[in-house]
Design a protein around this motif. Sequence first.
Motif, short mmCIF file in Angstrom:
data_model
loop_
_atom_site.label_atom_id
_atom_site.label_comp_id
_atom_site.label_asym_id
_atom_site.label_seq_id
_atom_site.Cartn_x
_atom_site.Cartn_y
_atom_site.Cartn_z
N LEU A 114 -3.04 -3.63 11.07
CA LEU A 114 -2.85 -2.51 10.16
C LEU A 114 -2.65 -3.01 8.73
CD1 LEU A 114 -2.67 0.50 9.75
CD2 LEU A 114 -0.25 0.43 10.37
N ILE A 115 -2.00 -4.15 8.56
CA ILE A 115 -1.89 -4.74 7.22
C ILE A 115 -3.27 -5.03 6.66
CG2 ILE A 115 -1.18 -6.82 5.96
CD1 ILE A 115 1.35 -6.86 7.62
N GLU A 116 -4.16 -5.55 7.50
CA GLU A 116 -5.54 -5.83 7.06
C GLU A 116 -6.24 -4.53 6.65
OE1 GLU A 116 -7.48 -7.78 10.25
OE2 GLU A 116 -6.29 -9.63 10.09
N VAL A 117 -6.03 -3.46 7.42
CA VAL A 117 -6.65 -2.18 7.09
C VAL A 117 -6.13 -1.68 5.74
CG1 VAL A 117 -6.81 0.25 7.75
CG2 VAL A 117 -7.05 -1.54 9.48
N PHE A 118 -4.81 -1.77 5.54
CA PHE A 118 -4.22 -1.35 4.27
C PHE A 118 -4.75 -2.17 3.10
CE2 PHE A 118 -0.30 0.48 6.54
CZ PHE A 118 -0.70 1.79 6.30
N ARG B 253 0.85 -1.20 0.00
CA ARG B 253 0.00 0.00 0.00
C ARG B 253 0.88 1.24 0.00
NH1 ARG B 253 -5.49 0.96 1.48
NH2 ARG B 253 -5.97 3.03 0.66
N GLN B 254 0.62 2.16 -0.88
CA GLN B 254 1.38 3.39 -0.95
C GLN B 254 0.91 4.38 0.11
OE1 GLN B 254 0.60 4.48 -5.01
NE2 GLN B 254 2.44 3.46 -5.77
N LEU B 255 1.81 5.28 0.49
CA LEU B 255 1.51 6.31 1.48
C LEU B 255 1.68 7.69 0.86
CD1 LEU B 255 3.46 4.95 4.60
CD2 LEU B 255 1.04 4.58 4.02
N ALA B 256 0.79 8.59 1.20
CA ALA B 256 0.94 10.01 0.88
C ALA B 256 1.25 10.70 2.20
CB ALA B 256 -0.33 10.56 0.26
N GLU B 257 2.55 10.91 2.46
CA GLU B 257 2.99 11.42 3.75
C GLU B 257 2.99 12.95 3.75
OE1 GLU B 257 6.78 9.44 4.10
OE2 GLU B 257 5.86 7.90 5.38
N HIS B 258 2.35 13.50 4.76
CA HIS B 258 2.27 14.96 4.90
C HIS B 258 2.53 15.34 6.35
CE1 HIS B 258 0.55 15.99 0.92
NE2 HIS B 258 0.05 14.77 0.98
N SER B 259 2.73 16.62 6.58
CA SER B 259 2.76 17.18 7.92
C SER B 259 1.65 18.21 8.01
CB SER B 259 4.13 17.81 8.22
OG SER B 259 4.43 18.81 7.27
N MET B 260 1.20 18.48 9.21
CA MET B 260 0.16 19.48 9.40
C MET B 260 0.72 20.88 9.20
SD MET B 260 -2.80 18.18 9.94
CE MET B 260 -3.73 19.49 10.76
N PRO B 261 -0.10 21.81 8.64
CA PRO B 261 -1.50 21.62 8.25
C PRO B 261 -1.62 21.10 6.82
CG PRO B 261 -0.91 23.92 7.99
CD PRO B 261 0.31 23.23 8.53
N ILE B 262 -2.76 20.51 6.52
CA ILE B 262 -3.07 20.08 5.17
C ILE B 262 -4.39 20.71 4.75
CG2 ILE B 262 -1.88 17.86 5.36
CD1 ILE B 262 -4.70 16.60 5.75
N GLY B 263 -4.68 20.69 3.45
CA GLY B 263 -5.94 21.22 2.96
C GLY B 263 -7.11 20.34 3.33
N ARG B 264 -8.27 20.94 3.47
CA ARG B 264 -9.45 20.17 3.85
C ARG B 264 -9.86 19.17 2.78
NH1 ARG B 264 -13.33 23.43 7.86
NH2 ARG B 264 -11.74 24.60 8.95
N TYR B 265 -9.60 19.51 1.51
CA TYR B 265 -9.97 18.56 0.47
C TYR B 265 -9.14 17.29 0.62
CZ TYR B 265 -10.92 16.41 -4.00
OH TYR B 265 -11.28 15.51 -4.95
N ALA B 266 -7.84 17.43 0.87
CA ALA B 266 -6.99 16.26 1.05
C ALA B 266 -7.48 15.41 2.22
CB ALA B 266 -5.54 16.69 1.28
N TRP B 267 -7.96 16.06 3.27
CA TRP B 267 -8.45 15.35 4.45
C TRP B 267 -9.74 14.60 4.15
CZ3 TRP B 267 -7.46 13.75 9.29
CH2 TRP B 267 -8.54 13.50 10.14
#
Length: 362
Positions: free
Chosen positions: A108-112, A33-47
Amino acid sequence: MNSVTAEQPPALTLVSGHRLREEVRRIAAAADRQLAEHSMPIGRYAWTEAALVILDTAAAHECAAAGYPRRAGTVLVSEGEPGADQWEAAITGGAELVLGLPAAADRLIEVFAEPASAAEGGGAVVAVVGACGGAGASTLAGAIALTASAIRFRPGTILVDGDPFGGGLDLLLGIESEEGLRWPDLVVEDGRVAAATLREALPEAAPGLRVLACGRATPDTGPTEIGPGAVRAVLDAGRAAGDLVVCDISRERGPHADQMLDGADLVVLVATPRLRSIAAARATVAHVRRRNPNQALIVREPAPGGLHGDEVAEALGLPLLAAVRAHPGLSGQLERAGLTTPRGPLRTAAESVLSLLTGDDR
């Protein structure tokens, strides 16, 4: 940022601790599973639009403090067994699941691995905001839309008028006599609008460019009222169709403008290198940041006091995309025939915005 696959879009990850972040990466790799790693703050659309959100305790509190809406598919992870702090953060941030790592790695693997729907369309939204009157936000918004349509940046481009007091973007582009819907004519049912239907209903300013303008105000009718639900429907339709949606907010405030800020991938602030404009821009930057941290700056010259674009950017704490020189004869052209596909500095400014949307300059 990793690229999005159609089957499993990246999981939005807001984890600041190094060891915990590395553990999440390891588990994601095991789950493919790929990750889109960010730090706060982020845009509401991304959330709101992420298929899955993985956050830590600090991010959960920050998202709640920022007023981000509760959403499904939110998982809080902790280093070691979760304690009272983690459970409190989960309740505050609306997490559906709390997992202590590495012990809960298999869960967490199951969630991914659970199926998730990728975001439709791959469209993009940019909002253009003026720091003060006369900064040229509407002209830049029109230039971005015309340039995008000329280079076929997306399958289609929609220029959305978010300034009821601006006189109408159809006038700016010289298409005020073209048939098609304006905001007062647009009826949105069930919060949805079909992208193909919307395109065909709006007046065309250039091949591939449609314009949703405000109606012409009269002393009796007053300015156009724009509903935030209708704005969201238009933005969603553009995204689903893979289009570029350019919103001209100018200096407008209110629920419909907030919806445009919330939904934007990028907010472009237009300022002039004058002290009053910089003072106004500081207030605008703070207002926008509460809704969307993804901001960049265009400076419209001339600079009567000798200020340079990079000095304005430093004062505002924003990345400078371009400093645009005055365009000789532009005012006369707008009066005679409206804005056409831009050249020179205005074209350069528009291209810098489009490049940032695609990540070409990162």
